[in-house]
Design a protein around this motif. Structure first.
Motif, mmCIF file in Angstrom:
data_model
loop_
_atom_site.group_PDB
_atom_site.id
_atom_site.type_symbol
_atom_site.label_atom_id
_atom_site.label_comp_id
_atom_site.label_asym_id
_atom_site.label_seq_id
_atom_site.Cartn_x
_atom_site.Cartn_y
_atom_site.Cartn_z
ATOM 1 N N SER A 14 0.815 -1.216 0.000
ATOM 2 C CA SER A 14 0.000 0.000 0.000
ATOM 3 C C SER A 14 0.849 1.267 0.000
ATOM 4 C CB SER A 14 -0.934 0.007 1.212
ATOM 5 O OG SER A 14 -0.182 0.082 2.407
ATOM 6 N N LEU A 15 2.155 1.140 0.189
ATOM 7 C CA LEU A 15 3.040 2.301 0.224
ATOM 8 C C LEU A 15 3.464 2.710 -1.188
ATOM 9 C CD1 LEU A 15 5.351 1.171 3.156
ATOM 10 C CD2 LEU A 15 3.501 2.851 3.262
ATOM 11 N N PRO A 16 3.739 4.005 -1.394
ATOM 12 C CA PRO A 16 4.218 4.430 -2.716
ATOM 13 C C PRO A 16 5.610 3.857 -3.021
ATOM 14 C CG PRO A 16 4.049 6.308 -1.205
ATOM 15 C CD PRO A 16 3.561 5.109 -0.474
ATOM 16 N N ASN A 17 5.918 3.717 -4.299
ATOM 17 C CA ASN A 17 7.203 3.137 -4.705
ATOM 18 C C ASN A 17 8.399 3.981 -4.281
ATOM 19 O OD1 ASN A 17 6.077 0.880 -5.857
ATOM 20 N ND2 ASN A 17 5.917 1.800 -7.882
ATOM 21 N N SER A 18 8.202 5.260 -4.031
ATOM 22 C CA SER A 18 9.310 6.132 -3.654
ATOM 23 C C SER A 18 9.657 6.041 -2.165
ATOM 24 C CB SER A 18 8.962 7.579 -4.000
ATOM 25 O OG SER A 18 7.809 7.983 -3.280
#
Length: 68
Positions: A14-18
């Protein structure tokens, strides 16, 4: 181990790729990409599944563990 890896994998997807992610290694932390950590977690789940199958094939559950 399987539940822990499964829960962690569900959370990081659920976390952004960055997002910066670190893996603990002894007394230090190593910066790794989200994909690398996700792959490691999937591998841990796969290993746990294999061990569960191996143990259930070898042992019979009862008052004591008995080899087949």
């Amino acid at each position: 181990m399987k539940k822990h890896a499964n829960l962690t994998h569900a959370e990081i997807t659920s976390l952004p790729n960055s997002t910066r992610m670190y893996e603990g290694a002894g007394r230090m932390f190593i910066l790794q990409s989200k994909d690398e950590i996700a792959n490691q977690l999937l591998e841990k789940q796969k290993t746990a599944d294999e061990k569960i199958k191996e143990y259930t094939d070898v042992y019979i559950w009862g008052p004591f563990f008995v080899r087949r």
